[in-house]
Design a protein around this motif. Structure first.
Motif, short mmCIF file in Angstrom:
data_model
loop_
_atom_site.label_atom_id
_atom_site.label_comp_id
_atom_site.label_asym_id
_atom_site.label_seq_id
_atom_site.Cartn_x
_atom_site.Cartn_y
_atom_site.Cartn_z
N LEU A 1 -30.59 -60.14 -13.21
CA LEU A 1 -30.40 -61.35 -12.42
C LEU A 1 -29.28 -61.18 -11.41
CD1 LEU A 1 -30.67 -64.01 -15.28
CD2 LEU A 1 -32.48 -63.23 -13.73
N ILE A 2 -28.18 -60.54 -11.84
CA ILE A 2 -27.06 -60.30 -10.94
C ILE A 2 -27.49 -59.38 -9.81
CG2 ILE A 2 -24.77 -59.24 -10.77
CD1 ILE A 2 -24.26 -60.12 -13.66
N VAL B 1 -26.71 -46.98 -10.47
CA VAL B 1 -25.36 -46.82 -11.01
C VAL B 1 -24.50 -48.02 -10.66
CG1 VAL B 1 -23.24 -45.44 -10.86
CG2 VAL B 1 -25.45 -44.30 -11.01
N LEU B 2 -24.71 -48.57 -9.45
CA LEU B 2 -23.94 -49.74 -9.03
C LEU B 2 -24.20 -50.92 -9.95
CD1 LEU B 2 -22.06 -51.08 -6.98
CD2 LEU B 2 -24.06 -51.59 -5.56
N GLU B 3 -25.44 -51.09 -10.37
CA GLU B 3 -25.75 -52.17 -11.30
C GLU B 3 -25.01 -51.99 -12.62
OE1 GLU B 3 -29.54 -53.99 -13.83
OE2 GLU B 3 -29.91 -52.81 -12.02
N ASN B 4 -25.03 -50.77 -13.16
CA ASN B 4 -24.30 -50.51 -14.41
C ASN B 4 -22.80 -50.67 -14.23
OD1 ASN B 4 -26.55 -50.01 -15.96
ND2 ASN B 4 -26.56 -47.81 -15.55
N MET B 5 -22.29 -50.37 -13.04
CA MET B 5 -20.86 -50.48 -12.80
C MET B 5 -20.37 -51.91 -12.83
SD MET B 5 -19.58 -47.67 -10.01
CE MET B 5 -17.93 -48.37 -10.10
N THR B 6 -21.24 -52.87 -12.47
CA THR B 6 -20.82 -54.27 -12.55
C THR B 6 -20.47 -54.65 -13.99
OG1 THR B 6 -23.10 -55.07 -12.83
CG2 THR B 6 -22.25 -54.91 -10.59
N LEU B 7 -21.02 -53.92 -14.95
CA LEU B 7 -20.67 -54.13 -16.36
C LEU B 7 -19.49 -53.27 -16.77
CD1 LEU B 7 -21.47 -55.37 -19.18
CD2 LEU B 7 -22.78 -53.26 -19.53
N SER B 8 -19.55 -51.97 -16.48
CA SER B 8 -18.58 -51.04 -17.05
C SER B 8 -17.26 -50.95 -16.30
CB SER B 8 -19.20 -49.64 -17.15
OG SER B 8 -19.55 -49.14 -15.88
N PHE C 1 -19.65 -43.36 -20.28
CA PHE C 1 -20.85 -43.10 -21.06
C PHE C 1 -22.07 -43.89 -20.56
CE2 PHE C 1 -18.54 -40.35 -23.48
CZ PHE C 1 -19.03 -40.05 -24.75
N PRO C 2 -21.94 -45.21 -20.31
CA PRO C 2 -23.12 -45.96 -19.87
C PRO C 2 -23.67 -45.50 -18.52
CG PRO C 2 -21.43 -47.46 -20.69
CD PRO C 2 -20.79 -46.11 -20.56
N LEU C 3 -22.85 -44.84 -17.70
CA LEU C 3 -23.33 -44.37 -16.40
C LEU C 3 -24.22 -43.15 -16.54
CD1 LEU C 3 -20.08 -44.71 -14.25
CD2 LEU C 3 -21.89 -46.38 -14.61
N PHE C 4 -24.15 -42.52 -17.71
CA PHE C 4 -24.95 -41.31 -17.92
C PHE C 4 -25.81 -41.48 -19.16
CE2 PHE C 4 -21.02 -40.16 -15.76
CZ PHE C 4 -21.53 -39.55 -14.61
N ALA C 5 -26.47 -42.62 -19.24
CA ALA C 5 -27.34 -42.90 -20.38
C ALA C 5 -28.49 -41.89 -20.41
CB ALA C 5 -27.90 -44.33 -20.26
N LEU D 1 -17.28 -56.56 -8.26
CA LEU D 1 -16.64 -55.36 -8.79
C LEU D 1 -15.12 -55.50 -8.79
CD1 LEU D 1 -18.78 -52.55 -7.10
CD2 LEU D 1 -18.73 -53.14 -9.53
N VAL D 2 -14.56 -56.02 -7.72
CA VAL D 2 -13.09 -56.18 -7.63
C VAL D 2 -12.61 -57.20 -8.65
CG1 VAL D 2 -11.21 -56.99 -6.16
CG2 VAL D 2 -12.96 -55.48 -5.21
N PHE D 3 -13.28 -58.35 -8.74
CA PHE D 3 -12.87 -59.38 -9.67
C PHE D 3 -13.01 -58.92 -11.12
CE2 PHE D 3 -14.26 -62.72 -6.31
CZ PHE D 3 -13.06 -62.53 -5.63
#
Length: 489
Positions: free
Chosen positions: A77-78, A89-96, A445-449, A146-148
């Motif tokens: 959704l995000i 990777v950008l999508e996963n980065m919003t989490l990690s 780790f999540p970036l290289f699932a 990402l910044v927040f």
């Protein structure tokens, strides 16, 4: 010396001597706690008060990991709202990226708590987290989010290191296991509770509601903390006493020994030395180095599992986000069982082994439990990986994750208690070094699932299983060699 001051000194021990390090050779009056039963010593506070402070600090430590992972079910959704390529990777980065901030924050907050006390650092960092977590809910671009998220993680990282030191301030080694189990549980079940709630938010509400909910909960907790929390760091308590005596008597010779350590040193040098201490521990302390490496693997595996869980249950098992989120209960329950049963076993073993050692406890008495719990990690990973690959009944992968989580809960409890026992007043810096290093794995780790669970199980087997045996045999020698490991526990 004027002894007619109206300030009560019933809880202050005074010892006047000459400090040769001062240019004027002024006679100093040192302030210490008045014996083992001084009521101002946090370890002598009523048990109810100590538990209340422990629980509040644990909740601080809990709410931040919840915020770190609650948005994981909402990633699609995000990505759709903020024009992020799906599955990127950008999508996963919003989490990690939140967890990436955990690598930096403890290196700042932990040492500062040893310079200025636990209380102001805990309060300030949590308000910092609250402001930027609210900002996440208002983000309109991926860059803003990402910044927040990074700055929210920076503020939320403080309890990860400062909290362990706070528990060490409040509880003696004989009592510490149970209190540490409550505190250690928070950063382990928090990341799994987040997606459990976030799954239903993603299914029923807007993704921004995930940030609204955690902000409201943290705001309420902050109000309670303002009313309940007290300073627990003994050097800071004594510094406050000395400051009050200097103000009341007008005599500048009142000082505590921790102030005397920094007499004549510029404040910027004092802060610089404190901030660099966790890095020194990581570079020079074998105890911190091995535990940091092992905990990095565990934390990385935990966040890798959190990231992949929604995909496993929604794609391979065709479950809705809400139902898929329920599987995070396996992580939460496993961590709880590992921590709570482990705490009871840890305290019991410690008391029994200390009694056989003439009533003298050592940090190595925390390790027998670690020897057993380390084996649950590769076993759980293998069960989870193989059953998911074979598309077996959904309960079997959950059992594997449960066993794996039991190991994480038990292992982190043992390691954190060992660090607090070993480094005493510098426990926050030692834990900061470990937490900072493990956060890098939680981010990476999540970036290289896609790594095979058999390979991951082998890593936990090779790194984790020999470590407690090595430290049990050589720990006393390593602590004797260290210049910062303390006998004051």
């Amino acid at each position: 010396m004027n002894t007619s001051s109206s300030l009560s000194r019933s809880s202050i021990s005074l010892a006047c001597d000459v400090d040769e390090g001062l240019s004027d050779h002024a006679s100093l009056c040192s302030i210490e706690f008045d014996g083992l039963n001084d009521p101002d010593n946090p370890r002598n506070w009523p048990k109810r008060t100590r538990w209340l402070v422990t629980v509040i600090v644990s909740l601080f430590t809990f709410i931040s990991p919840v915020a770190s992972s609650i948005s994981s079910p909402s990633l699609p959704l995000i990505a759709n709202d903020l024009n992020i390529p799906p599955g990127s990777v950008l999508e996963n980065m919003t989490l990690s990226i939140f967890v990436l901030a955990y690598a930096l924050g403890p290196l700042i907050w932990g040492p500062l708590s040893e310079l200025f006390g636990r209380l102001p650092i805990l309060q300030l960092s949590n308000m910092f987290f609250l402001v930027f977590n609210i900002a996440c809910s208002r983000a309109t671009t991926s860059s803003q989010l990402l910044v927040f998220r990074f700055f929210a993680g920076l503020g939320g990282s403080a309890p990860q290191s400062v909290g362990g030191g706070t528990v060490g301030d409040l509880w003696s080694p004989e009592e510490r296991g149970m209190a540490m189990s409550v505190y250690s549980l928070a950063p382990l079940i928090g990341p799994s509770v987040g997606p459990l709630v976030g799954g239903w938010i993603a299914e029923k509400l807007n993704w921004r509601c995930a940030f609204y909910g955690t902000s409201i909960a943290d705001g309420v907790l902050q109000v309670i903390a303002f009313a309940v929390l007290r300073e627990t760091y003994a050097p800071q308590i004594l510094r406050n006493k000395a400051k009050q005596l200097r103000k009341t008597t007008g005599d500048s010779r009142w000082i505590c020994k921790h102030e005397a350590t920094y007499t004549g040193i510029h404040w910027t040098t004092v802060i610089a030395r404190g901030l660099i201490r966790p890095l020194q521990f990581l570079c020079t302390e074998p105890i911190v180095q091995v535990f940091a490496l092992y905990m990095a693997v565990l934390y990385g595996l935990l966040y890798l599992t959190l990231t992949e869980f929604i995909t496993v249950w929604s794609v391979q098992y065709h479950q809705s986000p809400g139902i898929a989120g329920l599987h995070y209960l396996a992580i939460a329950l496993g961590s709880t069982v590992g921590g709570q049963i482990g705490a009871r076993v840890l305290d019991k073993l410690y008391r029994r082994m200390a009694a056989k050692n003439g009533g003298v406890g050592t940090p190595e008495m925390r390790l027998p439990l670690l020897m057993g719990s380390a084996m649950t990690l590769p076993i759980g990973l293998l069960i989870y990986g193989w059953t998911v690959e074979a598309h077996t009944f959904w309960l079997l992968p959950d059992i594997g994750v449960f066993i794996f989580s039991v190991g994480i809960g038990g292992n982190w409890l043992c390691m954190q208690t060992y660090l607090v026992d070993s480094y005493a007043l510098h426990a926050a810096s030692a834990i900061a070094g470990v937490v900072s290093f493990r956060a890098l794995a939680g981010f990476g780790f999540p970036l290289f699932a896609g790594w095979g669970n058999s390979i991951l199980a082998l890593i936990t087997l090779v790194i984790g299983c020999p470590s407690p045996f090595i430290f049990y045999a050589y720990g006393p020698r390593l602590r004797a060699w260290s210049r910062v490991a303390s006998v004051e526990r």
